[in-house]
Design an enzyme around this catalytic site. Structure first.
Site, PDB file in Angstrom:
ATOM      1  N   PRO A   9      57.599  38.403  37.522  1.00  0.00           N
ATOM      2  CA  PRO A   9      58.306  37.559  36.563  1.00  0.00           C
ATOM      3  C   PRO A   9      58.857  38.305  35.349  1.00  0.00           C
ATOM      4  O   PRO A   9      58.193  39.204  34.812  1.00  0.00           O
ATOM      5  CB  PRO A   9      57.236  36.556  36.115  1.00  0.00           C
ATOM      6  CG  PRO A   9      56.247  36.528  37.207  1.00  0.00           C
ATOM      7  CD  PRO A   9      56.261  37.889  37.838  1.00  0.00           C
ATOM      8  N   ASN A  10      60.046  37.897  34.968  1.00  0.00           N
ATOM      9  CA  ASN A  10      60.726  38.358  33.740  1.00  0.00           C
ATOM     10  C   ASN A  10      61.242  39.791  33.797  1.00  0.00           C
ATOM     11  O   ASN A  10      61.848  40.257  32.833  1.00  0.00           O
ATOM     12  CB  ASN A  10      59.810  38.193  32.501  1.00  0.00           C
ATOM     13  CG  ASN A  10      59.490  36.747  32.233  1.00  0.00           C
ATOM     14  OD1 ASN A  10      60.413  35.924  32.135  1.00  0.00           O
ATOM     15  ND2 ASN A  10      58.230  36.404  32.139  1.00  0.00           N
ATOM     16  N   ARG A  17      65.079  42.099  27.429  1.00  0.00           N
ATOM     17  CA  ARG A  17      63.757  41.593  27.047  1.00  0.00           C
ATOM     18  C   ARG A  17      62.999  42.645  26.231  1.00  0.00           C
ATOM     19  O   ARG A  17      62.717  43.736  26.736  1.00  0.00           O
ATOM     20  CB  ARG A  17      62.989  41.288  28.334  1.00  0.00           C
ATOM     21  CG  ARG A  17      61.557  40.885  28.125  1.00  0.00           C
ATOM     22  CD  ARG A  17      60.828  40.822  29.453  1.00  0.00           C
ATOM     23  NE  ARG A  17      59.468  40.423  29.252  1.00  0.00           N
ATOM     24  CZ  ARG A  17      58.477  40.675  30.092  1.00  0.00           C
ATOM     25  NH1 ARG A  17      58.713  41.319  31.217  1.00  0.00           N
ATOM     26  NH2 ARG A  17      57.270  40.268  29.828  1.00  0.00           N
ATOM     27  N   TYR A  22      60.018  47.430  26.336  1.00  0.00           N
ATOM     28  CA  TYR A  22      60.347  47.700  27.745  1.00  0.00           C
ATOM     29  C   TYR A  22      61.577  48.588  27.931  1.00  0.00           C
ATOM     30  O   TYR A  22      61.919  48.918  29.062  1.00  0.00           O
ATOM     31  CB  TYR A  22      60.525  46.373  28.495  1.00  0.00           C
ATOM     32  CG  TYR A  22      59.262  45.530  28.480  1.00  0.00           C
ATOM     33  CD1 TYR A  22      58.087  46.013  29.055  1.00  0.00           C
ATOM     34  CD2 TYR A  22      59.232  44.277  27.869  1.00  0.00           C
ATOM     35  CE1 TYR A  22      56.912  45.259  29.029  1.00  0.00           C
ATOM     36  CE2 TYR A  22      58.075  43.516  27.845  1.00  0.00           C
ATOM     37  CZ  TYR A  22      56.922  44.016  28.422  1.00  0.00           C
ATOM     38  OH  TYR A  22      55.763  43.272  28.399  1.00  0.00           O
ATOM     39  N   ASN A  73      55.417  46.233  40.205  1.00  0.00           N
ATOM     40  CA  ASN A  73      55.137  45.862  38.824  1.00  0.00           C
ATOM     41  C   ASN A  73      54.983  44.337  38.848  1.00  0.00           C
ATOM     42  O   ASN A  73      55.979  43.621  38.941  1.00  0.00           O
ATOM     43  CB  ASN A  73      56.268  46.279  37.887  1.00  0.00           C
ATOM     44  CG  ASN A  73      55.926  45.934  36.438  1.00  0.00           C
ATOM     45  OD1 ASN A  73      55.006  45.147  36.177  1.00  0.00           O
ATOM     46  ND2 ASN A  73      56.667  46.503  35.506  1.00  0.00           N
ATOM     47  N   ALA A  76      53.543  39.632  34.323  1.00  0.00           N
ATOM     48  CA  ALA A  76      52.374  38.904  33.790  1.00  0.00           C
ATOM     49  C   ALA A  76      51.388  38.509  34.888  1.00  0.00           C
ATOM     50  O   ALA A  76      50.207  38.262  34.595  1.00  0.00           O
ATOM     51  CB  ALA A  76      52.843  37.671  33.024  1.00  0.00           C
ATOM     52  N   HIS A  79      47.787  39.906  35.257  1.00  0.00           N
ATOM     53  CA  HIS A  79      46.599  39.486  34.522  1.00  0.00           C
ATOM     54  C   HIS A  79      45.924  38.246  35.115  1.00  0.00           C
ATOM     55  O   HIS A  79      44.810  37.928  34.739  1.00  0.00           O
ATOM     56  CB  HIS A  79      46.980  39.253  33.054  1.00  0.00           C
ATOM     57  CG  HIS A  79      47.837  40.372  32.513  1.00  0.00           C
ATOM     58  ND1 HIS A  79      47.382  41.672  32.427  1.00  0.00           N
ATOM     59  CD2 HIS A  79      49.145  40.404  32.104  1.00  0.00           C
ATOM     60  CE1 HIS A  79      48.353  42.444  31.947  1.00  0.00           C
ATOM     61  NE2 HIS A  79      49.435  41.701  31.762  1.00  0.00           N
ATOM     62  N   GLU A  97      50.468  50.362  41.537  1.00  0.00           N
ATOM     63  CA  GLU A  97      50.827  49.412  40.465  1.00  0.00           C
ATOM     64  C   GLU A  97      51.540  50.156  39.343  1.00  0.00           C
ATOM     65  O   GLU A  97      51.080  51.229  38.929  1.00  0.00           O
ATOM     66  CB  GLU A  97      49.520  48.785  39.953  1.00  0.00           C
ATOM     67  CG  GLU A  97      49.675  47.811  38.809  1.00  0.00           C
ATOM     68  CD  GLU A  97      48.295  47.280  38.358  1.00  0.00           C
ATOM     69  OE1 GLU A  97      47.285  47.490  39.082  1.00  0.00           O
ATOM     70  OE2 GLU A  97      48.248  46.680  37.282  1.00  0.00           O
ATOM     71  N   HIS A  99      53.405  49.849  35.418  1.00  0.00           N
ATOM     72  CA  HIS A  99      53.746  49.101  34.204  1.00  0.00           C
ATOM     73  C   HIS A  99      54.629  49.972  33.332  1.00  0.00           C
ATOM     74  O   HIS A  99      54.330  51.159  33.125  1.00  0.00           O
ATOM     75  CB  HIS A  99      52.487  48.683  33.439  1.00  0.00           C
ATOM     76  CG  HIS A  99      51.659  47.735  34.231  1.00  0.00           C
ATOM     77  ND1 HIS A  99      52.042  46.432  34.439  1.00  0.00           N
ATOM     78  CD2 HIS A  99      50.514  47.921  34.925  1.00  0.00           C
ATOM     79  CE1 HIS A  99      51.150  45.849  35.217  1.00  0.00           C
ATOM     80  NE2 HIS A  99      50.221  46.732  35.537  1.00  0.00           N
ATOM     81  N   SER A 101      55.159  49.520  30.112  1.00  0.00           N
ATOM     82  CA  SER A 101      54.470  49.759  28.844  1.00  0.00           C
ATOM     83  C   SER A 101      53.017  50.157  29.116  1.00  0.00           C
ATOM     84  O   SER A 101      52.505  49.930  30.221  1.00  0.00           O
ATOM     85  CB  SER A 101      54.493  48.473  28.007  1.00  0.00           C
ATOM     86  OG  SER A 101      53.753  47.449  28.664  1.00  0.00           O
ATOM     87  N   ARG A 106      48.078  47.547  24.124  1.00  0.00           N
ATOM     88  CA  ARG A 106      48.707  46.323  23.613  1.00  0.00           C
ATOM     89  C   ARG A 106      47.631  45.248  23.389  1.00  0.00           C
ATOM     90  O   ARG A 106      46.502  45.576  23.074  1.00  0.00           O
ATOM     91  CB  ARG A 106      49.803  45.884  24.588  1.00  0.00           C
ATOM     92  CG  ARG A 106      50.899  46.960  24.727  1.00  0.00           C
ATOM     93  CD  ARG A 106      51.984  46.529  25.690  1.00  0.00           C
ATOM     94  NE  ARG A 106      52.690  45.351  25.189  1.00  0.00           N
ATOM     95  CZ  ARG A 106      53.498  44.604  25.952  1.00  0.00           C
ATOM     96  NH1 ARG A 106      53.696  44.910  27.224  1.00  0.00           N
ATOM     97  NH2 ARG A 106      54.104  43.550  25.440  1.00  0.00           N
ATOM     98  N   ARG A 110      45.949  41.953  27.943  1.00  0.00           N
ATOM     99  CA  ARG A 110      46.755  42.727  28.908  1.00  0.00           C
ATOM    100  C   ARG A 110      45.946  43.825  29.584  1.00  0.00           C
ATOM    101  O   ARG A 110      46.377  44.449  30.538  1.00  0.00           O
ATOM    102  CB  ARG A 110      47.960  43.377  28.220  1.00  0.00           C
ATOM    103  CG  ARG A 110      49.064  42.410  27.919  1.00  0.00           C
ATOM    104  CD  ARG A 110      50.290  43.151  27.425  1.00  0.00           C
ATOM    105  NE  ARG A 110      51.073  42.290  26.580  1.00  0.00           N
ATOM    106  CZ  ARG A 110      52.018  41.456  27.008  1.00  0.00           C
ATOM    107  NH1 ARG A 110      52.308  41.386  28.288  1.00  0.00           N
ATOM    108  NH2 ARG A 110      52.675  40.689  26.166  1.00  0.00           N
TER     109      ARG A 110
HETATM  110  C1  DQA Z   1      54.418  44.708  32.222  1.00  0.00           C
HETATM  111  C2  DQA Z   1      53.214  44.397  31.313  1.00  0.00           C
HETATM  112  C3  DQA Z   1      52.781  42.955  31.468  1.00  0.00           C
HETATM  113  O1  DQA Z   1      51.694  42.684  30.603  1.00  0.00           O
HETATM  114  C4  DQA Z   1      53.921  42.027  31.112  1.00  0.00           C
HETATM  115  O2  DQA Z   1      53.539  40.677  31.306  1.00  0.00           O
HETATM  116  C5  DQA Z   1      55.181  42.338  31.842  1.00  0.00           C
HETATM  117  C6  DQA Z   1      55.565  43.748  31.970  1.00  0.00           C
HETATM  118  C7  DQA Z   1      54.940  46.153  32.007  1.00  0.00           C
HETATM  119  O3  DQA Z   1      55.710  46.594  32.853  1.00  0.00           O
HETATM  120  O4  DQA Z   1      54.638  46.785  30.992  1.00  0.00           O
HETATM  121  O5  DQA Z   1      55.909  41.474  32.279  1.00  0.00           O
HETATM  122  O6  DQA Z   1      54.009  44.601  33.576  1.00  0.00           O
END
Ligand code: DQA
Length: 151
Positions: A9-10, A17, A22, A73, A76, A79, A97, A99, A101, A106, A110
């Site tokens: 997502p996102n 974003r 990011y 990736n 969210a 979590h 996996e 990420h 960030s 953070r 997270r």
């Molecule tokens: C993320 C870190 C997650 O906590 C966050 O919800 C994301 C991006 C990252 O790539 O740093 O959507 O996965």
């Protein structure tokens, strides 16, 4: 080798974003970069993004027995995405996996990844370069596994 590159997502709005967290690289630019690397490494890359956990689960089911590894990736879902975790476990291929960030630097919530226990490892905090590192590490892991199998 066929590798699934999955984004949760996102991540489709990367670039717009929270660029301070990011970065400015878009999803398309990221995918193009990883595709180019995959081509050099002679690897078929199947890219998929969804904002819906069930769609990611369905996608993994589609590739049961039809892929050699996964780079993901989970956004969210990292979590709390238990059904995504179970689908990743069910597919029984190595998972890396990623990420963008550093999730450990953070918010407290997270720091927990429900996905990590079903992965071979994580690449965290290197922005879009992390996907390329993850692909290379996954292919190196698969090559080692093949060597061991052959004896
Ligand atoms: C993320 C870190 C997650 O906590 C966050 O919800 C994301 C991006 C990252 O790539 O740093 O959507 O996965």
């Amino acid at each position: 080798m066929r590798v699934l590159l999955l984004h949760g997502p996102n991540l489709n709005i990367l670039g717009k974003r929270k660029p301070e967290v990011y970065g400015h690289t878009t999803m398309k630019q990221t995918n193009d970069m990883v595709r180019a690397r995959a081509e050099v490494l002679d690897c078929e890359l199947v890219v998929f993004q969804s904002n819906h956990e069930g769609d990611l689960v369905d996608h993994l089911h589609r590739y049961l027995g039809e892929c050699d590894g996964v780079v993901i990736n989970p956004g969210a879902l990292t979590h709390y995405g238990i059904s995504l975790r179970e689908a990743l476990e069910a597919i029984t291929v190595p998972v890396v996996e990623v990420h963008l960030s550093n999730i450990h630097a953070r918010e407290e919530w997270r720091r927990l990844s429900v996905i990590s226990p079903v992965t071979i490892g994580q690449v965290i905090g290197f922005g879009p370069h992390g996907y390329i590192a993850a692909l290379e590490l996954l292919l190196a892991y698969l090559a080692d596994a093949q060597r061991v199998e052959r004896g």
